[in-house]
Design a protein around this motif. Structure first.
Motif, PDB file in Angstrom:
ATOM      1  N   ILE A  45       0.842  -1.206   0.000  1.00  0.00           N
ATOM      2  CA  ILE A  45       0.000   0.000   0.000  1.00  0.00           C
ATOM      3  C   ILE A  45       0.872   1.247   0.000  1.00  0.00           C
ATOM      4  CG2 ILE A  45      -1.643   1.318   1.371  1.00  0.00           C
ATOM      5  CD1 ILE A  45      -2.887  -1.329   2.236  1.00  0.00           C
ATOM      6  N   GLY A  46       1.953   1.244   0.837  1.00  0.00           N
ATOM      7  CA  GLY A  46       2.856   2.398   0.877  1.00  0.00           C
ATOM      8  C   GLY A  46       3.514   2.637  -0.464  1.00  0.00           C
ATOM      9  N   HIS A  47       3.964   1.571  -1.130  1.00  0.00           N
ATOM     10  CA  HIS A  47       4.574   1.737  -2.452  1.00  0.00           C
ATOM     11  C   HIS A  47       3.547   2.193  -3.482  1.00  0.00           C
ATOM     12  CE1 HIS A  47       8.637   0.343  -1.597  1.00  0.00           C
ATOM     13  NE2 HIS A  47       8.142  -0.688  -0.908  1.00  0.00           N
ATOM     14  N   SER A  48       2.290   1.765  -3.336  1.00  0.00           N
ATOM     15  CA  SER A  48       1.240   2.222  -4.259  1.00  0.00           C
ATOM     16  C   SER A  48       1.000   3.711  -4.103  1.00  0.00           C
ATOM     17  CB  SER A  48      -0.051   1.444  -4.011  1.00  0.00           C
ATOM     18  OG  SER A  48       0.147   0.055  -4.238  1.00  0.00           O
ATOM     19  N   LEU A  49       1.043   4.217  -2.849  1.00  0.00           N
ATOM     20  CA  LEU A  49       0.910   5.662  -2.634  1.00  0.00           C
ATOM     21  C   LEU A  49       2.051   6.419  -3.317  1.00  0.00           C
ATOM     22  CD1 LEU A  49      -0.182   5.806   1.122  1.00  0.00           C
ATOM     23  CD2 LEU A  49      -1.586   6.270  -0.899  1.00  0.00           C
ATOM     24  N   CYS A  50       3.267   5.872  -3.201  1.00  0.00           N
ATOM     25  CA  CYS A  50       4.394   6.497  -3.903  1.00  0.00           C
ATOM     26  C   CYS A  50       4.167   6.451  -5.415  1.00  0.00           C
ATOM     27  CB  CYS A  50       5.699   5.789  -3.550  1.00  0.00           C
ATOM     28  SG  CYS A  50       6.163   5.913  -1.802  1.00  0.00           S
ATOM     29  N   GLY A  51       3.536   5.355  -5.883  1.00  0.00           N
ATOM     30  CA  GLY A  51       3.214   5.267  -7.307  1.00  0.00           C
ATOM     31  C   GLY A  51       2.234   6.335  -7.747  1.00  0.00           C
ATOM     32  N   LEU A  52       1.282   6.717  -6.870  1.00  0.00           N
ATOM     33  CA  LEU A  52       0.362   7.813  -7.202  1.00  0.00           C
ATOM     34  C   LEU A  52       1.130   9.112  -7.401  1.00  0.00           C
ATOM     35  CD1 LEU A  52      -2.625   7.075  -4.779  1.00  0.00           C
ATOM     36  CD2 LEU A  52      -2.455   6.596  -7.235  1.00  0.00           C
ATOM     37  N   GLY A  53       2.193   9.322  -6.587  1.00  0.00           N
ATOM     38  CA  GLY A  53       3.012  10.520  -6.781  1.00  0.00           C
ATOM     39  C   GLY A  53       3.680  10.515  -8.142  1.00  0.00           C
ATOM     40  N   TRP A  54       4.223   9.354  -8.552  1.00  0.00           N
ATOM     41  CA  TRP A  54       4.846   9.294  -9.869  1.00  0.00           C
ATOM     42  C   TRP A  54       3.814   9.353 -10.987  1.00  0.00           C
ATOM     43  CZ3 TRP A  54       9.559  10.582 -10.123  1.00  0.00           C
ATOM     44  CH2 TRP A  54      10.461  10.253  -9.101  1.00  0.00           C
ATOM     45  N   ALA A  55       2.592   8.860 -10.742  1.00  0.00           N
ATOM     46  CA  ALA A  55       1.528   9.009 -11.747  1.00  0.00           C
ATOM     47  C   ALA A  55       1.180  10.484 -11.924  1.00  0.00           C
ATOM     48  CB  ALA A  55       0.298   8.216 -11.311  1.00  0.00           C
ATOM     49  N   TRP A  56       1.154  11.209 -10.817  1.00  0.00           N
ATOM     50  CA  TRP A  56       0.930  12.662 -10.893  1.00  0.00           C
ATOM     51  C   TRP A  56       2.013  13.307 -11.741  1.00  0.00           C
ATOM     52  CZ3 TRP A  56       0.013  16.036  -5.896  1.00  0.00           C
ATOM     53  CH2 TRP A  56      -0.293  17.348  -6.272  1.00  0.00           C
ATOM     54  N   PHE A  57       3.277  12.917 -11.508  1.00  0.00           N
ATOM     55  CA  PHE A  57       4.380  13.481 -12.281  1.00  0.00           C
ATOM     56  C   PHE A  57       4.223  13.142 -13.765  1.00  0.00           C
ATOM     57  CE2 PHE A  57       8.627  12.819 -14.165  1.00  0.00           C
ATOM     58  CZ  PHE A  57       9.126  14.096 -14.065  1.00  0.00           C
ATOM     59  N   ALA A  58       3.799  11.893 -14.078  1.00  0.00           N
ATOM     60  CA  ALA A  58       3.623  11.506 -15.484  1.00  0.00           C
ATOM     61  C   ALA A  58       2.508  12.307 -16.158  1.00  0.00           C
ATOM     62  CB  ALA A  58       3.318  10.011 -15.571  1.00  0.00           C
ATOM     63  N   TRP A  59       1.548  12.821 -15.382  1.00  0.00           N
ATOM     64  CA  TRP A  59       0.420  13.572 -15.936  1.00  0.00           C
ATOM     65  C   TRP A  59       0.740  15.051 -16.096  1.00  0.00           C
ATOM     66  CZ3 TRP A  59      -3.699  12.326 -18.524  1.00  0.00           C
ATOM     67  CH2 TRP A  59      -4.753  13.231 -18.654  1.00  0.00           C
ATOM     68  N   LEU A  60       1.811  15.516 -15.425  1.00  0.00           N
ATOM     69  CA  LEU A  60       2.133  16.933 -15.475  1.00  0.00           C
ATOM     70  C   LEU A  60       2.365  17.381 -16.920  1.00  0.00           C
ATOM     71  CD1 LEU A  60       4.613  17.466 -12.482  1.00  0.00           C
ATOM     72  CD2 LEU A  60       2.248  18.266 -12.668  1.00  0.00           C
ATOM     73  N   GLY A  61       1.883  18.570 -17.203  1.00  0.00           N
ATOM     74  CA  GLY A  61       2.098  19.165 -18.508  1.00  0.00           C
ATOM     75  C   GLY A  61       2.757  20.518 -18.365  1.00  0.00           C
ATOM     76  N   CYS A  62       3.377  20.991 -19.439  1.00  0.00           N
ATOM     77  CA  CYS A  62       4.073  22.276 -19.378  1.00  0.00           C
ATOM     78  C   CYS A  62       4.018  22.923 -20.763  1.00  0.00           C
ATOM     79  CB  CYS A  62       5.514  22.073 -18.915  1.00  0.00           C
ATOM     80  SG  CYS A  62       6.431  23.628 -18.740  1.00  0.00           S
ATOM     81  N   ASP A  63       2.909  23.690 -20.960  1.00  0.00           N
ATOM     82  CA  ASP A  63       2.771  24.348 -22.256  1.00  0.00           C
ATOM     83  C   ASP A  63       3.642  25.586 -22.362  1.00  0.00           C
ATOM     84  OD1 ASP A  63       0.934  22.419 -22.922  1.00  0.00           O
ATOM     85  OD2 ASP A  63      -0.777  23.603 -22.170  1.00  0.00           O
ATOM     86  N   THR A  64       3.970  26.206 -21.208  1.00  0.00           N
ATOM     87  CA  THR A  64       4.719  27.476 -21.238  1.00  0.00           C
ATOM     88  C   THR A  64       6.180  27.309 -20.860  1.00  0.00           C
ATOM     89  OG1 THR A  64       4.116  27.921 -18.933  1.00  0.00           O
ATOM     90  CG2 THR A  64       2.617  28.738 -20.652  1.00  0.00           C
TER      91      THR A  64
END
Length: 506
Positions: free
Chosen positions: A124-143
């Motif tokens: 479960i703890g590693h899955s929570l860390c995976g949510l953080g990396w999923a957030w990073f994978a979703w980040l966008g930067c148009d500017t």
């Protein structure tokens, strides 16, 4: 009258009431083997793997947070804004939770761990860390001013994936629980703005996930091997400790028994010798017809036999008692300045008749300028007589015995007795030097003895701080060397002038 049982053990007898130390050691060995000598998949084995995983997470707890902080710093410079900071804070919080969980598991005894619940909490703890990396994978930067931003994210995910594969290899499924969702999110995010390079990076991430899973599985098997080797090592150490404990216990009991025997024999000296002296005296009176002639010659012969048998028994008892006193520490040295050459000459003269009866030549080679030796004259005589007796006993008629007295290389003095008898096989020398030990060839070729002469010689030399050496070759003879150390050699006093001597006499 009823028998009374003493509550205290006799100090001369081995106390059998002492607790046996091997039972506690044996129980500890069984517990160690039951805990560690397990096959993979058992509860104890799973607990040890969880402990390894917790230790690895604690040791390398700073690795992923440093990567997260570096990515956040670069993202701020590139213009990602506050969202990268919020992401970094959330991800660091997740890894902090996992680190505290690992610290708690590491400090808990393995027997107190619930492997199913602990494994679930880690996943479960590693899955929570995976949510953080999923957030990073979703980040966008148009500017932001970073070309191929999705490529950079893929590279960061690959680094994090490789690091996690190494760190969490002891926990099966940890890598998949951490990066399955981030890889899926990355593929979904890249699919919206599909370009060839981003497609390649997405494919690389998809392929890298099972690849790193394979690497983590191999590392997990290596962890199994480490536990197996540790189990074997602990089992071998436990067996060595058990054998050492049993050896110490057996040696202690043997020493106690030997000491009790030696004390008993040493204390029986007067009780054994007194009746024998009476037997010897009366038999000698009867054999010599001191009180009048004996009309029956058979009785006179019997009296001679009784006297000779009694004398042999007395000699045997004296040897046993001497060895017993030496072993019990009751043999007292009467130390005084003695001349080694004089003592050896007297002993050779005493054994001369015996040697002449067997037609054996005794050759004497003595250093005439040896200084005095500080030692026990009776003990030195006994050493010399034992060595001469053995040499004459085991030398055939017409042979020779060479007796030498001189300096050692270290400045001490030595007595050497060399014969040209049958010799002793090399493997039998330890037997000959042990109490009551006799060589097979010597027993067949000469009269049997008690086997106590050489042990007595060794014991008396040890009390003088000396050494005993025995060199022998089959069909060539035997040489026994008694060595007295330099510390026993006394310096010669300088001669006084004649005037000084005359002045002292006045």
């Amino acid at each position: 009258m009823p028998l009374l049982r003493s509550d205290t053990a006799d100090k001369f007898i081995v106390d059998r009431r002492k607790p046996h130390r091997n039972s506690d050691v044996a129980r500890a060995v069984r517990r160690t083997r039951d805990r560690l000598s397990q096959q993979a998949g058992s509860l104890d084995f799973d607990r040890e793997l969880l402990k390894l995983h917790a230790r690895a997470m604690v040791v390398s707890a700073i690795a992923i947070p440093l990567l997260v902080l570096a990515v956040a710093a670069v993202g701020r410079v590139a213009g990602l804004g506050n969202q990268v900071g919020v992401w970094a804070l959330f991800t660091l919080l997740c890894y902090t939770v996992v680190a505290f969980m690992a610290r708690r598991v590491e400090r808990t005894e393995a027997a107190e761990l619930d492997p199913v619940r602990t494994r679930r909490e880690f996943l479960i703890g590693h899955s929570l860390c995976g949510l953080g990396w999923a957030w990073f994978a979703w980040l966008g930067c148009d500017t932001c001013q970073v070309d191929q931003f999705h490529v950079v994210k893929a590279m960061v995910l690959l680094v994090a994936m490789a690091t996690t594969a190494v760190m969490a290899s002891s926990l099966g499924g940890a890598l998949l629980a951490t990066f399955a969702v981030p890889v899926a999110v990355y593929v979904y995010a890249v699919a919206r703005v599909w370009t060839p390079i981003e497609g390649i990076m997405a494919s690389l991430l998809v392929v890298a996930l099972p690849f790193f899973g394979y690497v983590a599985r191999n590392l997990n098997q290596a962890s199994w091997m480490v536990l197996s080797f540790r189990s074997e090592k602990d089992a071998l150490i436990a067996e060595v400790e058990t054998a050492k404990s049993m050896s110490d216990e057996a040696r202690r009991r043997a020493e106690d028994a030997n000491l009790a025997k030696s004390r008993f024999l040493a204390s029986m000296s007067h009780e054994l010798r007194t009746p024998l002296n009476a037997i010897l005296g009366f038999s000698e009176v009867m054999a010599n017809e001191v009180l009048g002639p004996m009309n029956n010659p058979t009785y006179r012969d019997y009296a001679h036999d009784v006297h000779e048998s009694g004398q042999h028994l007395l000699d045997l008892i004296n040897e046993i008692l001497d060895l017993s006193r030496i072993e019990a520490g009751r043999y007292q040295l009467n130390e005084e300045p003695v001349v080694l050459v004089t003592i050896v000459e007297d002993c050779c003269h005493m054994m001369e008749l015996r040697a002449r009866n067997k037609d054996i030549r005794v050759i004497q080679e003595f250093e005439t300028t040896l200084p005095r030796l500080f030692g026990d004259e009776r003990a030195i005589r006994q050493i010399t007589l034992n060595l001469l007796s053995n040499a004459i006993k085991f030398t055939a008629s017409g042979g020779e015995v060479r007796v030498r007295v001189g300096w050692t290389a270290g400045g001490g003095q030595y007595i050497s007795v060399k014969d040209n008898g049958p010799g002793i096989p090399e493997e039998e020398i330890p037997v000959v030097l042990s109490a009551f030990g006799q060589g097979s060839i010597a027993i067949k070729s000469a009269e049997q003895g008690t086997g106590l002469g050489l042990p007595i010689v060794q014991g008396l030399l040890d009390m003088h701080g000396g050494e005993f050496e025995l060199h022998s070759k089959l069909r060539e003879g035997t040489e026994a060397i008694a060595i007295f150390p330099l510390s026993r050699v006394m310096e010669e006093l300088p001669a006084l002038p004649t005037k000084a001597v005359a002045a002292r006499r006045r």
